[in-house]
Motif scaffolding. Structure first.
Motif, short mmCIF file in Angstrom:
data_model
loop_
_atom_site.label_atom_id
_atom_site.label_comp_id
_atom_site.label_asym_id
_atom_site.label_seq_id
_atom_site.Cartn_x
_atom_site.Cartn_y
_atom_site.Cartn_z
N GLU A 1 38.23 13.13 46.92
CA GLU A 1 37.26 12.24 46.21
C GLU A 1 36.00 12.78 45.62
OE1 GLU A 1 36.61 8.85 48.39
OE2 GLU A 1 35.04 8.28 46.92
N GLY A 2 35.68 13.02 44.62
CA GLY A 2 34.60 13.27 43.81
C GLY A 2 34.43 14.68 43.78
N GLY A 3 35.40 15.56 44.32
CA GLY A 3 35.35 16.89 44.10
C GLY A 3 35.52 17.57 42.64
N LYS A 4 35.36 18.94 42.79
CA LYS A 4 35.62 19.40 41.44
C LYS A 4 36.13 21.05 41.57
CE LYS A 4 33.00 20.27 37.13
NZ LYS A 4 31.80 20.21 36.17
N VAL A 5 36.85 21.25 40.52
CA VAL A 5 37.56 22.58 40.70
C VAL A 5 37.55 22.98 39.40
CG1 VAL A 5 39.68 24.07 41.12
CG2 VAL A 5 39.03 22.53 42.64
N ARG A 6 36.82 24.17 38.90
CA ARG A 6 36.97 24.87 37.68
C ARG A 6 37.79 25.84 37.89
NH1 ARG A 6 31.87 25.53 38.39
NH2 ARG A 6 30.75 23.60 38.29
N HIS A 7 38.93 26.26 37.17
CA HIS A 7 40.07 27.12 37.26
C HIS A 7 40.10 27.67 36.19
CE1 HIS A 7 44.80 27.61 38.05
NE2 HIS A 7 44.07 28.63 37.96
N SER A 8 40.05 29.07 36.27
CA SER A 8 40.19 30.14 35.02
C SER A 8 41.35 30.94 35.47
CB SER A 8 38.91 30.93 34.82
OG SER A 8 38.07 30.40 35.01
N TYR A 9 42.25 30.95 34.67
CA TYR A 9 43.65 31.59 34.79
C TYR A 9 43.88 32.70 33.63
CZ TYR A 9 48.95 31.76 34.77
OH TYR A 9 50.16 31.98 34.55
N ILE A 10 43.83 33.78 34.06
CA ILE A 10 44.11 34.92 33.03
C ILE A 10 45.43 35.87 33.79
CG2 ILE A 10 42.89 36.97 32.31
CD1 ILE A 10 40.31 35.26 33.11
N GLN A 11 46.24 35.87 32.52
CA GLN A 11 47.63 36.47 32.74
C GLN A 11 47.39 37.67 31.78
OE1 GLN A 11 50.72 37.71 31.75
NE2 GLN A 11 51.58 36.09 31.06
N LYS A 12 47.33 38.96 32.48
CA LYS A 12 47.69 39.96 31.59
C LYS A 12 48.58 41.15 32.26
CE LYS A 12 43.02 41.36 31.95
NZ LYS A 12 41.83 41.82 31.76
N GLN A 13 49.69 40.52 32.32
CA GLN A 13 50.76 41.41 32.88
C GLN A 13 51.62 42.20 31.96
OE1 GLN A 13 52.69 38.79 36.16
NE2 GLN A 13 51.03 40.19 36.82
N SER A 14 52.30 43.11 32.66
CA SER A 14 52.93 44.15 31.73
C SER A 14 54.05 43.49 30.86
CB SER A 14 53.83 45.05 32.61
OG SER A 14 55.19 45.27 32.23
N PHE A 15 54.27 44.08 29.78
CA PHE A 15 55.12 43.63 28.70
C PHE A 15 56.69 43.63 28.98
CE2 PHE A 15 51.35 44.29 25.58
CZ PHE A 15 51.28 43.15 25.50
N SER A 16 56.98 44.19 30.20
CA SER A 16 58.31 44.21 30.74
C SER A 16 58.47 43.30 32.07
CB SER A 16 58.52 45.59 31.17
OG SER A 16 58.33 46.53 30.02
N ALA A 17 57.33 42.48 32.07
CA ALA A 17 57.52 41.78 33.35
C ALA A 17 58.03 40.25 33.19
CB ALA A 17 56.07 41.67 33.89
N ALA A 18 58.54 39.68 34.29
CA ALA A 18 58.75 38.38 34.19
C ALA A 18 57.73 37.65 34.90
CB ALA A 18 59.89 37.84 34.85
N HIS A 19 56.86 36.60 34.42
CA HIS A 19 55.62 36.15 35.13
C HIS A 19 56.07 34.65 35.10
CE1 HIS A 19 51.50 35.04 36.41
NE2 HIS A 19 51.78 34.31 35.85
N ILE A 20 56.39 34.07 36.25
CA ILE A 20 56.49 32.49 36.49
C ILE A 20 55.77 31.97 37.33
CG2 ILE A 20 58.26 31.02 37.28
CD1 ILE A 20 60.45 32.56 36.25
N LYS A 21 54.78 30.99 36.90
CA LYS A 21 53.67 30.59 37.62
C LYS A 21 53.73 29.11 37.86
CE LYS A 21 49.38 30.58 39.05
NZ LYS A 21 48.54 29.55 38.64
N TRP A 22 53.41 28.60 38.82
CA TRP A 22 53.30 26.95 39.23
C TRP A 22 51.74 26.75 39.48
CZ3 TRP A 22 55.63 22.45 39.05
CH2 TRP A 22 56.78 22.42 38.74
N THR A 23 51.59 25.89 38.88
CA THR A 23 49.99 25.42 39.33
C THR A 23 50.20 23.79 39.31
OG1 THR A 23 48.79 26.94 37.80
CG2 THR A 23 47.75 25.10 38.58
N SER A 24 50.09 23.39 40.65
CA SER A 24 50.41 22.11 40.93
C SER A 24 49.15 21.55 41.53
CB SER A 24 51.26 21.77 41.88
OG SER A 24 51.43 20.61 42.44
N VAL A 25 48.44 20.50 40.87
CA VAL A 25 47.11 19.95 41.16
C VAL A 25 47.19 18.46 41.74
CG1 VAL A 25 44.76 19.64 40.41
CG2 VAL A 25 46.13 21.48 39.60
N ARG A 26 46.60 18.10 42.67
CA ARG A 26 46.54 16.70 43.04
C ARG A 26 45.23 16.41 43.02
NH1 ARG A 26 49.99 17.38 48.24
NH2 ARG A 26 49.89 19.53 47.64
#
Lengths: 491, 333
Positions: free
Chosen positions: A273-298
């Motif tokens: 309650e009343g909390g705050k999250v500022r989330h910056s997400y930067i994805q700079k992986q290799s062009f040969s990579a698989a990047h699978i990401k979950w962000t689950s927020v409540r």
């Protein structure tokens, strides 16, 4: 759950299909191994499970660092592993026939030699180019030696679940870990494979001035063109108690060169309650990579969650973003920018579920595809359920296709059941606007410079929202570098 | 081959002395084509002027155009010894909408000498704005005939950006928003394009800020105006001021002001007009396009051209505007 003695033979499911690559045994084996419940429901395997998935699950279980006794694995983590292996049994590898993967081809992962990374990197030379308190996670393992947490208030905890000394924090965290998840196969794979759980804990009323910079490195990797695909499963849980505030910067980086690897990360966020999250997400992986990401927020009542995402890397990059509203008067702001400059797929599947009154949400998704084999996918779902009256929800997606045959698949969708709401959505797919180009040229700026400025400005709308100037500047430079050849070619 | 090189006034950024070569052969008998009696005033004025140009066909396409760099800052010393130079000469210009092929301009004739202020007036749809856009090379229109010579060069062969660098400026009727590009970055880019053209070093953001800062007063704008994205969320008045700010920063030998009065209240109009007037020198010229009398009261043109159905049907002095005011466009045609 029993700790089994080491056996040289990995228990394999019956008859893996011929196309399924063999997963080599993890190299570093230890004296004892813990095995999770795959065997306990072995009878189900033949009917429900996917041989590739099972094989992967087992390899992951085998790869987990040894522990002299199972008691050293804390209970929340154990529960997570148990739950994950259970779901995994009934979840096949996704195909294009499954709606969430209709436009996203994951078959290259399946046809690679997926190997769990079983140990943290032996040596890690990381330049500390961040001015913020930072925490390093390399190949899924927390590396305390190169992390620097000075600048955070004492009452804030950042570290592994195992290192939590306070009973009360552990108890609070345990209440939430892996509860209420609606994750997919990749969520569960992470749940089995995560070597530990990194926790960011902000106590009630604590407003943290500096953001915490989580730097994820992928060190292990196959050379370009090889079919080796080491998988790492970093998992982070952010818990902000009532009235607390923190900024989280997640940055995903590859090692040197275009190595192939699979980063399968999960971030869970609970904002009380009343909390705050500022989330910056930067994805700079290799062009040969698989990047699978979950962000689950409540989000509990009156809480705020703000996300700014910039994803430029990966051969296959998929971000699953789920936000659940647990109380009224929440604020949710999502700004995402995806860039595909090579034959890559950039995918965002977002889902915002509003169940309470007076929620406010804004979502802006932008993507640029500047390669003829590049693809962007956006599925943005906003559910305004029956009790979510006076919701104010807006969604906009804009795509810029700079090359012939560049592809984008967007599916913005609002499901509104409540009858007293304000909702808007829009989607636009285009090349650069001729009238804008002319405005530049009428002022003496040549077409190439104008194109470049316009393309940069398209992404800048999202990048400018990154709350930290140093991060913003760095990503602007990165963005310019990536676009340089693309702009030249297309002008 | 004799060249008549006219020294151009030095500009404040110490550009190399600018020059331009003579215009086409027709300039020796420049106004024979103005058959319309309504052009008589213009005819008389220009015909009595000794002709400063000589024929030089070969030079016409070879001479690189000098860029015009903020000539508004120039001291108003005349390089032509009291004789006005022909700046723009439009002959029998016809143009169509590129997409539909519909003819909008049906033979426009117009000459503008340096230091002159001209106004083009006319009803909606008479072709005024199209004329302005065609002059600056707007891609929506296609020129089908006639000629346009600007500072002795064939304007129609130039790209839009070359026209701008050559000293032609058009303020847009409805300037477009460019989200993500700040005003100061945009101006800096445009200004540096001119510096490059003149082989001058480009200005970095800080140097440029010092250059542009004093110009803000001119259009009565606050500093934060520079940090906002180009025209994004600007009011109608702010957009017009921004156009004039661009003109002040970039400079121009000929400024085409396309309905700078539309959507402005009286105060804003006064501000904009004041800014334009302060930019006027004996060298640079203005071609303004307007529906209304009130702009003409603030920026006084020497010539008023009435446009109708893609042609200039009447040219006269400010008294034409008075007739217009009373009887509308009907009173003229």
């Amino acid at each position: 759950m029993a700790a089994l003695a080491f056996t040289p033979h990995i228990h394999r499911p019956p008859t893996p299909s011929p196309s399924t690559p063999r997963i080599p045994k993890p190299i570093a084996r230890h004296k004892t191994e813990r095995r999770v419940s795959v065997q306990t429901s072995a009878s189900l395997q033949t009917s429900f499970s996917d041989p590739f998935v099972l094989q992967l699950a087992e390899a992951l279980e085998d790869s987990l660092p040894s522990s002299s006794s199972s008691s050293s694995v804390s209970l929340p983590l154990q529960n997570l592993r148990d739950n994950s292996s259970e779901t995994l049994l009934s979840t096949p590898w996704p195909s294009r026939k499954d709606e969430p993967f209709r436009y996203t081809d994951t078959s290259f992962i399946k046809s690679s030699q997926v190997q769990p990374v079983s140990h943290p990197p032996q040596s890690l030379s990381i330049s500390s180019d961040t001015q913020f308190p930072n925490f390093v996670i390399a190949d899924g393992f927390a590396v305390n030696s190169v992390s620097d947490l000075s600048g955070l208030p004492n009452e804030v905890f950042v570290g592994n679940l195992l290192d939590i000394s306070s009973e009360s924090i552990l108890k609070r965290v345990s209440e939430f870990v892996s509860k209420g998840s609606e994750g997919d196969l990749f969520w569960s794979i992470n749940g089995i494979g995560a070597p530990d759980l990194t926790v960011v804990y902000v106590p009630a009323g604590c407003i943290v001035e500096n953001p915490i910079h989580l730097r994820y490195f992928s060190i292990e990797g196959g050379e370009e063109g090889s079919s080796k695909l080491p998988i790492s499963n970093p998992r982070v849980f952010v818990f902000v108690e009532k009235g607390g505030e923190i900024g989280i910067i997640e940055e995903f980086l590859g090692g040197d060169g275009n190595k192939s690897y699979w980063a399968n990360a999960v971030l869970e966020v609970v904002v009380e309650e009343g909390g705050k999250v500022r989330h910056s997400y930067i994805q700079k992986q290799s062009f040969s990579a698989a990047h699978i990401k979950w962000t689950s927020v409540r989000q509990e009542s009156n809480s705020t969650y703000e996300l700014v995402e910039v994803s430029t890397g990966g051969r296959l990059s998929r971000h699953n973003l789920h936000i659940t509203q647990l109380g009224p008067d929440t604020v949710t702001e999502l700004s995402t920018f995806h860039l595909a400059v090579s034959d890559q797929t950039q995918d965002l599947h977002s889902k915002l579920v509003l169940d309470h009154p007076r929620g406010y949400s804004r979502q802006l998704h932008k993507c640029i595809v500047s390669h003829s084999l590049g693809q962007a996918v956006f599925d943005g779902n906003i559910k305004v359920n029956r009790y979510a009256q006076q919701t104010d929800a807006g969604q906009l997606t804009r795509s810029l296709l700079l090359e012939p045959r560049a592809t984008v698949n967007v599916k913005p969708n609002l499901q509104i059941i409540a009858d007293d709401v304000k909702c808007s959505h829009g989607a636009a797919i285009s090349d650069l606007e001729e009238t804008q180009l002319f405005y530049f040229r009428a002022r003496g700026i040549d077409a190439e410079t104008a194109r470049k400025a316009l393309v940069l400005s398209f992404g800048a709308e999202v990048i400018q929202q990154l709350p930290y100037p140093s991060v913003r500047k760095e990503i602007e430079t990165h963005f310019k570098e990536l676009l340089e050849p693309a702009i030249k070619a297309s002008s | 081959m004799a060249l008549n090189l006219l020294p151009y006034p030095p500009c404040t950024l110490s550009s190399p002395p600018q020059s331009y070569s003579s215009s086409s052969a027709t300039s020796s008998v420049p106004f024979t084509r103005y058959a319309s009696p309504s052009n008589s005033l213009l005819f008389t004025l220009t015909a009595t002027r000794p002709l400063p140009f000589r024929t030089n066909h070969a030079r016409r396409h070879l001479t690189p155009l000098s860029a015009s760099l903020s000539t508004f800052d120039s001291p108003s010393t005349s390089g032509s010894h009291g004789k006005k130079k022909l700046l723009l000469e439009v002959k029998d210009l016809t143009a169509v909408i590129a997409e539909s092929g519909k003819e909008i301009l049906k033979g426009v004739n117009l000459s503008v000498y340096e230091g002159e202020v001209h106004a083009v007036m006319g009803k909606n749809g008479s072709g005024k704005s199209t004329f302005a856009k065609v002059l600056v090379g707007h891609p929506d229109y296609e020129v089908t005939g006639g000629s346009v010579v600007f500072k002795g060069e064939n304007l129609l062969e130039m790209e839009a950006e070359e026209r701008s660098l050559a000293g032609l400026f058009m303020s847009f009727q409805s300037p477009i928003e460019i989200p993500g590009v700040s005003n100061i970055d945009f101006l800096n880019m445009a200004y540096n394009a001119r510096r490059r053209k003149l082989n001058l070093p480009e200005l970095g953001p800080i140097e440029f800020y010092a250059y542009i800062f004093p110009k803000l007063d001119l259009v009565n704008m606050k500093t934060d105006f520079l940090n906002r994205n180009v025209n994004e969320g600007f009011s109608g008045g702010e957009r017009k001021r921004n156009e004039i700010l661009q003109l002040a920063v970039l400079g121009a030998d000929l400024s085409i002001l396309d309905e700078i009065d539309s959507g402005l209240d009286v105060d804003a109009l006064r501000d904009v007009a004041k800014a334009v007037n302060s930019l006027l020198t004996t060298q640079n010229s203005v071609l303004m396009i307007t529906h209304y009398q009130r702009l003409i009261e603030f920026i006084k043109p020497a010539y008023i051209h009435i446009m109708e159905d893609g042609k200039i049907v009447k040219t006269g002095d400010i008294s034409i505007a008075k007739i217009l005011e009373k009887g509308g466009f009907k009173a003229i045609s």
